[in-house]
Design an enzyme around this catalytic site. Structure first.
Site, PDB file in Angstrom:
ATOM      1  N   SER A  42      19.310  45.806  67.651  1.00 45.34           N
ATOM      2  CA  SER A  42      19.602  47.020  66.889  1.00 45.34           C
ATOM      3  C   SER A  42      20.477  46.704  65.683  1.00 45.34           C
ATOM      4  CB  SER A  42      20.297  48.049  67.780  1.00 45.34           C
ATOM      5  OG  SER A  42      19.470  48.437  68.846  1.00 45.34           O
ATOM      6  N   GLU A  43      21.512  45.914  65.901  1.00 44.49           N
ATOM      7  CA  GLU A  43      22.349  45.453  64.792  1.00 44.49           C
ATOM      8  C   GLU A  43      22.874  44.047  65.051  1.00 44.49           C
ATOM      9  OE1 GLU A  43      22.578  49.849  64.048  1.00 44.49           O
ATOM     10  OE2 GLU A  43      23.056  48.679  65.830  1.00 44.49           O
TER      11      GLU A  43
END
Length: 267
Positions: A42-43
């Site tokens: 996601s990050e």
């Protein structure tokens, strides 16, 4: 060197995976985006410098830079080790404390809450009828470093059956500058089950979303739905097979929202 951590869990097979690069001073934007895309989490958090004793931290999803990311903040702080750290993010300064057990607590920037427009389009993209909404938790857009619409339903089954229109939701989120959608079921006075679609980042769904957790805490306080000194448990990721546990704490007189969780290295 790229490290991999699972945040908001004590099990490497749970939580939300995050990439962590503690020395990204030589990387330009294109390189950071490429690394984030290759990892596919996601990050990924990049520490690009240490201005005035703080850590300059930037966050990239596989598709774009994100102003603030809670789970990657927790992962990066745990990677730095126990003690007090200050992260200088695109959203503002975020203090983070890590204890000896590997639990990090961040204090978000001051949250804000505003009306949620385009609710009809949002529900259409989710495939949710308006009759499933929880009238005790009215839809709003909340901010604590990034913007998150908050939409609550009365049925845990509705939350479990999430199957949204990816192009439609991504288009709406891009137009409105929404980072994730905080979908909520209130399971108890201080316990919430949440899910977070994240198509603008190139990820179908976040297994744990610390920024949205902070935004939800600000929303609940602003609307008077919890006490000013509430401690809340958010359960996320169960429907994805990556259980995550996020603690949200409100401190009277403190503008920001405290978000706590463990992080562990991944193999």
């Amino acid at each position: 060197m790229i490290s991999r951590y699972a945040a908001f869990t004590e099990d490497p097979a749970g939580g939300n995976p995050a990439g962590v690069v503690l020395d990204a001073s030589e990387f330009d934007d294109a390189a950071m985006l490429r690394i984030a895309a290759e990892l596919g989490y996601s990050e990924t958090a990049f520490v690009t410098g240490r201005p005035e004793g703080a850590y300059r931290v930037r966050y990239f999803s596989p598709l774009t830079e994100i102003p603030f990311c809670g789970h990657a903040t927790v992962a990066t702080a745990v990677a730095l080790g126990p003690g007090d750290h200050l992260f200088r993010t695109n959203a503002g300064d975020v203090p983070v404390t890590v204890d000896d057990a590997g639990v990090a607590t961040l204090i978000s920037v001051a949250p804000s809450v505003r009306p949620l427009d385009h609710l009809t389009e949002l529900l259409a993209a989710l495939g949710w009828p308006a009759g499933d909404l929880d009238p005790a938790l009215p839809p709003r857009v909340a901010y604590a470093g990034a913007h998150h619409p908050i939409v609550a339903v009365t049925s845990r089954k509705r939350l479990a059956g999430l199957d949204y229109d990816v192009p439609a939701l991504k288009s709406l989120m891009t137009e409105r500058d929404w980072t994730t959608i905080q979908l909520v079921f209130r399971a108890g006075e201080d316990t919430f089950d949440v899910r977070n679609p994240f198509p603008v980042g190139g990820v179908y769904e976040d297994p744990a979303t610390g920024a949205a957790a902070a935004a939800l805490g600000g929303y609940l306080r602003e609307l008077g739905l919890v006490p000013d000194d509430a401690t809340l448990l958010l359960r996320q990721g169960d429907d994805l097979g990556r259980p995550s546990r996020i603690t949200v704490r409100l401190v009277p007189g403190e503008p920001g929202v405290r978000v706590s969780g463990a992080a562990v290295p991944m193999p």
